[in-house]
Write an enzyme that holds these catalytic residues in place. Structure first.
Site, PDB file in Angstrom:
ATOM      1  N   HIS A  98      64.909  62.300  66.117  1.00 42.69           N
ATOM      2  CA  HIS A  98      65.570  63.605  66.003  1.00 42.69           C
ATOM      3  C   HIS A  98      65.003  64.389  64.826  1.00 42.69           C
ATOM      4  O   HIS A  98      64.621  63.802  63.814  1.00 42.69           O
ATOM      5  CB  HIS A  98      67.080  63.431  65.801  1.00 42.69           C
ATOM      6  N   GLU A 116      72.272  60.475  62.317  1.00 42.53           N
ATOM      7  CA  GLU A 116      73.291  59.706  63.026  1.00 42.53           C
ATOM      8  C   GLU A 116      73.434  58.335  62.412  1.00 42.53           C
ATOM      9  O   GLU A 116      72.547  57.880  61.663  1.00 42.53           O
ATOM     10  CB  GLU A 116      72.936  59.586  64.513  1.00 42.53           C
ATOM     11  N   HIS A 173      63.933  55.455  66.930  1.00 43.07           N
ATOM     12  CA  HIS A 173      65.010  54.490  67.190  1.00 43.07           C
ATOM     13  C   HIS A 173      65.331  54.380  68.669  1.00 43.07           C
ATOM     14  O   HIS A 173      65.013  55.280  69.453  1.00 43.07           O
ATOM     15  CB  HIS A 173      66.275  54.876  66.414  1.00 43.07           C
ATOM     16  N   ARG A 193      62.094  62.571  73.039  1.00 41.04           N
ATOM     17  CA  ARG A 193      61.791  61.265  73.630  1.00 41.04           C
ATOM     18  C   ARG A 193      60.328  60.933  73.449  1.00 41.04           C
ATOM     19  O   ARG A 193      59.452  61.705  73.844  1.00 41.04           O
ATOM     20  CB  ARG A 193      62.096  61.290  75.128  1.00 41.04           C
TER      21      ARG A 193
HETATM   22 ZN    ZN Z   1      69.484  59.116  68.550  1.00 42.79          ZN
END
Ligand code: ZN
Length: 314
Positions: A98, A116, A173, A193
């Protein structure tokens, strides 16, 4: 004025890697199909939770945020800053990364970036997770991707129930199959992605990849972790899991009575084990609610475990 707790109705999302765990494990009534995400506390446009009961029943959280800012410590942000999810992964999530706020603001229509963190509610024996990668430059990363050297490139580590991982923007991740995770994140849906295992969706198509954006935002200097064991000391039932620019997240264990004195603009609370009462209100595993500004003391009784989070004050 004394405020009441704000209980929210989760929004469920179908995912290629989802399943039925949110029904079998949490007892939620979920739609048909492979359901992967429960958006438990969210005002994001892709899943805006409704207030379940009380004086604001039926209102969306985004609406409450715009019209009753006093409930949220009068924070100035135009969006509710956090998003609390349960991720129920039967299969592996894509390898992803991200952006931070600066990159997202420039390239994603003013969206927030995404920081996150994961509290592992359950992991099947032998389960693993991807946190970080081993290339030291953009070129090295791109070369490894071209040659599909995923095993060498990715930092794959074991995961067990009760682990915790902070995933800063720029960290490659992936949550993998057989894990149930409580995620606290910035209110953003921007995911780049890197790799999706060439897996096809129900209609035969592949999900889009975003390699260039990924190469732009990956932090090549970051040290990858070797495990997710929590080392912070528990004090009066409270373990500080992380405190960063975007949020503070605590695990709270209640045996008998625990009192929390408000030092937050508002507090997001998710019961992850057991049951009890919060300021006299019955709560149980799978309940998610907000303690708004105006509640100075939270009295938690019973036998339960919660994950609580709050954004920084302005
Ligand atoms: Zn994520």
């Amino acid at each position: 004025m004394t405020q009441e707790l704000i209980f929210l109705e989760p929004v469920f999302h179908q995912k290629i890697w989802g399943g039925r765990m949110l029904e079998s494990d949490f007892g939620y009534q979920i739609p048909d199909g492979p359901i992967g995400e429960c958006w438990a506390i969210s005002a994001h446009q892709s899943g805006d939770c409704k207030v379940a009961k009380g004086r604001f029943a039926g209102m969306h959280l985004s609406e409450l945020w715009s019209t009753h800012r006093e409930l949220f410590g009068k924070l100035a942000s135009d969006q509710f800053p956090l998003l609390i999810k349960i991720l129920a992964a039967d299969d592996d999530l894509s390898i992803q990364v991200h952006p931070d706020d600066t990159y997202a603001a420039q390239h994603e229509n003013g969206s927030l970036g995404k920081c996150e963190c994961w509290y592992v509610l359950h992991a099947k024996p032998g389960a693993t997770i991807v946190v970080g990668q081993n290339a030291s430059s953009r070129e090295e990363f791109a070369r490894a991707v071209n040659k599909s050297k995923w095993g060498e490139l990715l930092n794959i580590i074991p995961v067990k129930t009760g682990d915790f991982f902070q995933i800063n923007p720029g960290t490659v991740h992936a949550i993998r199959g057989g894990t149930l995770i409580l995620e606290t994140q910035q209110s953003s849906d921007v995911t780049y992605r890197v790799y999706d295992y060439n897996r096809r969706q129900a209609d035969g198509s592949l999900r889009e990849l975003h390699l260039q954006q990924s190469l732009d935002v990956i932090d090549y200097k970051q040290q990858a972790p070797t495990n997710g064991t929590i080392t912070a000391i528990e004090k009066n039932g409270v373990t500080r899991l992380v405190s960063c620019d975007c949020y503070t997240v605590d695990r709270v264990r209640v045996e008998d009575t625990t009192r929390l004195m408000a030092h937050w603009p508002f507090l997001c609370m998710s019961v992850i084990e057991g049951s009890g009462k919060v300021n006299g209100q019955l709560v149980a595993r799978g309940d998610h609610f907000i303690a708004p500004a105006g509640i100075d003391v939270l009295e938690l009784t019973g036998s339960m475990e919660l994950i609580c989070s709050y954004p920084p004050a302005d």
